[in-house]
Scaffold this active site. Sequence first.
Site, PDB file in Angstrom:
ATOM      1  N   THR A 190       0.822  -1.205   0.000  1.00 57.12           N
ATOM      2  CA  THR A 190       0.000   0.000   0.000  1.00 57.12           C
ATOM      3  C   THR A 190       0.858   1.258   0.000  1.00 57.12           C
ATOM      4  O   THR A 190       1.784   1.387   0.803  1.00 57.12           O
ATOM      5  CB  THR A 190      -0.908   0.032   1.241  1.00 57.12           C
ATOM      6  N   CYS A 191       0.549   2.202  -0.886  1.00 57.08           N
ATOM      7  CA  CYS A 191       1.151   3.534  -0.935  1.00 57.08           C
ATOM      8  C   CYS A 191       2.683   3.425  -0.957  1.00 57.08           C
ATOM      9  O   CYS A 191       3.240   2.776  -1.826  1.00 57.08           O
ATOM     10  CB  CYS A 191       0.641   4.374   0.230  1.00 57.08           C
ATOM     11  N   SER A 192       3.380   4.058  -0.017  1.00 52.95           N
ATOM     12  CA  SER A 192       4.843   3.967  -0.029  1.00 52.95           C
ATOM     13  C   SER A 192       5.308   2.528   0.175  1.00 52.95           C
ATOM     14  O   SER A 192       6.365   2.138  -0.337  1.00 52.95           O
ATOM     15  CB  SER A 192       5.441   4.879   1.046  1.00 52.95           C
TER      16      SER A 192
END
Length: 569
Positions: free
Chosen positions: A304-306
């Site tokens: 997820t995301c970074s």
Amino acid sequence: MPASTPSSTQDNATDIRVEQSLPLDKMLVRAGLGSGIHRTVPARDVLRWGGRLARIPGRTAGRFADLAREAGRIGMGTATPAPRDRRFSDRAWEENGAYRRWVQLHFAAHETAHQLLRDAELDDRVESKLRLFIDNVASAVAPSNSPLNPAALKEAIDSGGASFVRGFRNFLSDVCSAPRIPNMVDHAAFELGKNIAVTPGQVIHRTPMFELIEYRAATEQVREIPLLLVPPTINKYYALDLAPERSVVEFMVAQGFRVFAISWRNPTARHAAWGLDAYVHAVLTALATTRTISGAASTSLWGTCSGGIVTAVAVAHLAATDRESEVASLALPVTLLDQRISGTSGALLDPSLARRAVARSARKGYLDGASLAELFAWLRPDDLIWNYWVSNYLLGKQPPAFDLLYWNADSTRMPAALHRDFVEVALENQLVESGALVCHGVPVDLGLITVDAFVIGAVADHITPWQSCYRTTQLLGGKCEFVLSNSGHVAAMVNPPSNPKASYQHASHTPPDPEDFKSSAERHSGSWWPAFATWLDSRSGERIPAPEAPGSPEHPALCEAPGTYVLDR
């Protein structure tokens, strides 16, 4: 309101409040420079703006004359009514003539400032910064923020002045500690492992960088291939295990998947050297551990995301070293790999600012999570500053007890080396060009990733704009499916089937142009979680008897979930 039973109204309001308006790469640079109100005052650009207006005195004078005439109409009561705004929902703002005129003059002055900005014809980068500055100033001086706010006066009268006393105490409490913004949530209402992050599980592996949690099976049989969740590196992991009926971990366990999750350590200055290579190594270690414990030849990955950036680089490394068979499938929710498409604030980043931000975090050893929180707030002042200014200080109320806001306020740090690496990846857009980034001595090529991928974007996301998330489908070498959630960045992850307002678009065909996808993809009501579970089910092998307990003889349980690293502040 209890975290486990939020109303749909509060859900919607909270989704709005926690969504931020700065793409991830720009966010890391701005936060690295230090945040706060002083960072929203571009002094040089204000002087440049003034100089440009001085060169067109006739047009500038005309704008002020227009404002004066509008002020006259407002005073006479013949001006156009002010636009509807939830800050002025109290009836007194409309029914009282003085209040009504005050609001109208506020909006008229705000519009004049924007007209003067357009008249100056500055370059896009400067205009973008000044527009943010104008909006922040307008938000700060809004009539609703004054102690004369009719709701505040009524509350003071009803409480015999006690509301102002409580509000002053709240103000002192907030300004005495970072991030020095109004508190958004009742922290005392939550305890990790008690009423938040409560899905049963155990920590079955620990390194200096992360704890690995395996969750207890909730079904008699589980899928053969496990699922490993890699959370963001700039937030605590438990957005994925928020509260009962709002946890993707709980949901996937209930569907019969064997679920593991990484919980990152909250780093300090002594961990400054942890860079992208170190985090990729951590994902590879967790991946190997899940295979050892489960006995499966491969593991499905969710980043997820970074954390998705780290996950994608890790899978590319495996592909480049002939080990891609260790990965069964790949899911990338709200993950930005291609930096070419940015949000409306994209002009705020330049290389000199990036270098300064990296140097600042290097001196400190980390990027402070409090700086990120403060930056978020000053980029959305109406929702994240002044809304709580009125509630906490003018009305003297305590902030709400809401799980998502609690998680949002539970900030974490980022090691200086990882901050540097992420900024460099963004500045040079290294993940788009094969070999531009080298990980553990091996060039990274996302096109070598041939496992099936499930990519998720969010239509209202301004941290990882959905068009950029969609571009991932063109970078990977395998078959991709894309989901476009109707929510924002955080709400795309916390997207339970119980949310009546959830909807999404989904297609297995991913044309090059994201707008072509959007115009042709099938629309669905409800959460995308069940669609992902169906997709993952066909890529997770046979059903086998569920393990009696998490772990294995080689990896015995160390403690109950949510573990110890998540408690680091």
